[in-house]
Design a protein around this motif. Structure first.
Motif, PDB file in Angstrom:
ATOM      1  N   ILE A 290      16.385   7.293  -0.818  1.00  0.00           N
ATOM      2  CA  ILE A 290      14.942   7.219  -0.564  1.00  0.00           C
ATOM      3  C   ILE A 290      14.405   5.803  -0.794  1.00  0.00           C
ATOM      4  O   ILE A 290      13.728   5.254   0.081  1.00  0.00           O
ATOM      5  N   PRO A 291      14.667   5.161  -1.943  1.00  0.00           N
ATOM      6  CA  PRO A 291      14.180   3.774  -2.088  1.00  0.00           C
ATOM      7  C   PRO A 291      14.850   2.786  -1.146  1.00  0.00           C
ATOM      8  O   PRO A 291      14.229   1.801  -0.743  1.00  0.00           O
ATOM      9  N   SER A 292      16.109   3.036  -0.781  1.00  0.00           N
ATOM     10  CA  SER A 292      16.750   2.165   0.217  1.00  0.00           C
ATOM     11  C   SER A 292      16.002   2.274   1.537  1.00  0.00           C
ATOM     12  O   SER A 292      15.765   1.277   2.231  1.00  0.00           O
ATOM     13  N   SER A 293      15.608   3.495   1.882  1.00  0.00           N
ATOM     14  CA  SER A 293      14.857   3.714   3.107  1.00  0.00           C
ATOM     15  C   SER A 293      13.470   3.084   3.032  1.00  0.00           C
ATOM     16  O   SER A 293      13.025   2.413   3.965  1.00  0.00           O
ATOM     17  N   CYS A 294      12.778   3.304   1.925  1.00  0.00           N
ATOM     18  CA  CYS A 294      11.419   2.765   1.778  1.00  0.00           C
ATOM     19  C   CYS A 294      11.388   1.245   1.885  1.00  0.00           C
ATOM     20  O   CYS A 294      10.462   0.665   2.471  1.00  0.00           O
TER      21      CYS A 294
ATOM     22  N   ARG B 267       0.825  -1.218   0.000  1.00  0.00           N
ATOM     23  CA  ARG B 267       0.000   0.000   0.000  1.00  0.00           C
ATOM     24  C   ARG B 267       0.853   1.259   0.000  1.00  0.00           C
ATOM     25  O   ARG B 267       0.315   2.368  -0.114  1.00  0.00           O
ATOM     26  N   LEU B 268       2.161   1.097   0.110  1.00  0.00           N
ATOM     27  CA  LEU B 268       3.067   2.241   0.236  1.00  0.00           C
ATOM     28  C   LEU B 268       4.051   2.292  -0.928  1.00  0.00           C
ATOM     29  O   LEU B 268       4.295   1.292  -1.608  1.00  0.00           O
ATOM     30  N   THR B 269       4.649   3.459  -1.120  1.00  0.00           N
ATOM     31  CA  THR B 269       5.582   3.641  -2.228  1.00  0.00           C
ATOM     32  C   THR B 269       6.862   2.832  -2.035  1.00  0.00           C
ATOM     33  O   THR B 269       7.331   2.633  -0.905  1.00  0.00           O
ATOM     34  N   ALA B 270       7.446   2.398  -3.146  1.00  0.00           N
ATOM     35  CA  ALA B 270       8.768   1.762  -3.131  1.00  0.00           C
ATOM     36  C   ALA B 270       9.871   2.798  -3.236  1.00  0.00           C
ATOM     37  O   ALA B 270      11.049   2.452  -3.200  1.00  0.00           O
ATOM     38  N   GLY B 271       9.496   4.080  -3.353  1.00  0.00           N
ATOM     39  CA  GLY B 271      10.496   5.133  -3.433  1.00  0.00           C
ATOM     40  C   GLY B 271      11.007   5.339  -4.852  1.00  0.00           C
ATOM     41  O   GLY B 271      10.667   4.618  -5.779  1.00  0.00           O
TER      42      GLY B 271
END
Length: 539
Positions: A237-241, A204-208
């Motif tokens: 950002i995607p590493s964090s997501c 349900r959340l972004t992959a960044g």
């Protein structure tokens, strides 16, 4: 039925051609794709992988896989086949791939095995047999590099990016490229060609973004080492997501030339960098060491010749880390506020000296960053979009990049002068506080619902100053992460803070931290990161 527009037809054909490259025996049962919002267990339970393939793709990081191939535990072909199959599974679950060349990769690995057998005394390359995935912006001869823009569909690269040639010379096996946002300038990896990449921790959340396809692929272990690029947070950002490790180097340390770009050639703004994303921090360190020792300037004349010196990291009791509580514009939401607090407690208990610091001039620096992103008013980007009449996706529309005015030459000079002054001031903090690294959050929040990630302050500031930076995953959102305070910095802060509604929607979402080093001290940051990761994660 409404006739499809030309751009829609091009996209549909491109997707179908990609999907046809996944063998039918590698297809995941439809039921397993939708039984949970958390997809992390599907690759090992869907029945596609053999027990050995599960072991290869689950039990090793990049360092371990290279060692296992070197000591003949596995052949390069066995390893490559396993990761191709797991990448195919990841694609079916999250829509993370753009270009698939599994057959070529397996043949390459087979050739490496044959060469080794024929010349058993010959020294192996440092990446011998290691499958490495690539962000879509890297060019491989004969393959598209669409970067989420319809105009680049069906326009295969005529030559490789510099890093591609370097990786192959070191023995790496390249097997897929991964999805990005339209324009590569948002934190949602969605475009009109391939659609949206999902976050396998919580769909349900972004992959960044912009290296979001890599993030999803790596956390599902369809890759254990990939390469992204970063000009505002696109590795971090995607590493964090997704909850993986990501290393943004100082610019021009890792070869960057030969990328597909959506900016006009010759424009000078914030310098981008290429760097690793991986399942372990030592894999990021391994990548940086290998690349920096491999004379990368032979492949890319723009590379800065910073040597790898085999430095010993500072002893824990001598480490001085500056802690940035927030960016002075956005209040951290409960999960990340807790993650930073617990990390500081662990570091103090281990003997690290913590120095509270605060960033200055953040608002004016963010204006500089946006000015540098829109020097030409995005005229070249708009021309690319207009050439096929493709519409903007929602995340691009929201940031307003394509409507930002261009700059005159006088304004450009003023912007660069202001940047020099700000960089000098930031650089002085390292000496003032005698710091080995800075610790902060990658954002005020974890992964967000689709199209809602708009805060890049925590990442892009360190692009402005051209500092290396690392993402370290430290946990997940927990039931104790309840809303506990109001936002402190005004209406916009409140809007961002309200994205977090409590632990229920964000269940299984990773919490991560960001460690920053001084410009051109990439090797030192890699060593400090290994030490800090060991303290925070017990490794």
């Amino acid at each position: 039925m409404t006739m499809l527009r030309d751009w829609q037809q091009r996209c549909a054909r491109k997707r179908a051609a990609r999907d046809d490259l996944i063998p039918k025996s590698w297809l995941v049962p439809e039921l397993m794709k939708s039984q949970s919002s958390n997809l992390l267990e599907v690759p090992t339970t869907c029945g596609v992988l053999t027990e050995q393939e599960i072991r290869i793709t689950t039990d090793y990081d990049a360092v371990g896989i290279v060692a296992a191939i070197r000591d003949t535990t596995f052949t390069a072909e066995e390893v490559t086949t396993a990761f191709c199959k797991r990448a195919a599974i990841a694609q079916q679950l999250t829509n993370c791939l753009t270009e698939i060349f599994f057959d070529e990769a397996i043949e390459c690995a087979r050739s490496l095995d044959k060469q080794r057998k024929a010349n058993p005394e010959k020294q192996l390359g440092p990446f011998h047999g290691l499958p490495i995935s690539l962000k879509d912006s890297f060019k491989l001869k004969g393959k598209d590099a669409t970067i989420g823009l319809v105009c680049f569909v069906g326009a295969p690269a005529e030559e490789n990016s510099a890093l591609v040639d370097l990786l192959q010379s070191l023995g790496a096996v390249l097997y897929c490229k991964t999805n990005v946002p339209q324009t590569m300038m948002t934190a949602d990896s969605e475009n009109n060609i391939f659609g949206r990449t999902l976050n396998p921790n919580n769909i349900r959340l972004t992959a960044g973004g912009s290296t979001g396809g890599e993030g999803a692929l790596i956390v599902l272990r369809g890759s254990i080492l990939g390469v992204g690029t970063d000009v505002a947070g696109s590795i971090r950002i995607p590493s964090s997501c997704n909850g993986i490790y990501g290393f943004k180097p100082t610019s021009d340390i890792v070869p960057y030339s030969g990328q597909q770009n959506d900016v006009v050639d010759g424009i000078v703004g914030i310098p981008p960098s290429a760097g690793p994303m991986a399942t372990s921090i030592r894999s990021c360190q391994f990548f940086m060491e290998t690349i920096m020792k491999a004379r990368p300037s032979v492949f890319d004349c723009s590379v800065t010749k910073v040597p790898w010196l085999d430095l010993k990291p500072p002893r824990v009791e001598n480490l001085r880390i500056g802690v940035i509580a927030d960016d002075t514009l956005h209040t951290p939401t409960p999960p990340l506020h807790r993650a930073l607090r617990e990390a500081v407690q662990k570091l103090v208990a281990a003997g690290v000296t913590i120095v509270p610091i605060q960033l200055t001039d953040v608002q004016s620096n963010m204006h500089l960053i946006w000015d540098l992103f829109s020097i030409d008013g995005s005229a070249h980007l708009r021309s690319l979009l207009d050439s096929t009449k493709e519409p903007l996706v929602e995340s691009v529309r929201r940031i307003g990049l394509t409507t930002t005015p261009g700059k005159s030459i006088e304004e450009y000079f003023q912007i660069n002068h202001a940047r020099s002054i700000s960089s000098k001031k930031f650089n002085g903090m390292w000496k003032e506080y005698s710091l080995d690294a800075m610790l902060c959050l990658p954002a005020p929040h974890t992964a967000t619902p689709f199209d809602d990630w708009t805060v890049i302050t925590y990442t892009s500031l360190f692009n402005l100053f051209d500092c290396p930076a690392v993402i370290i995953p430290v946990g997940k959102v927990e039931d104790i992460d309840l809303l506990d305070e109001a936002a402190r910095y005004g209406e916009n802060d409140q809007r961002v803070y309200d994205l977090y509604s409590g632990p229920e929607l964000y269940r299984d979402t990773p919490t991560t931290l960001q460690l920053i080093g001084q410009r051109h001290e990439d090797e030192k940051l890699a060593g400090v990161s290994v030490t800090v990761d060991g303290i925070l994660n017990g490794r």
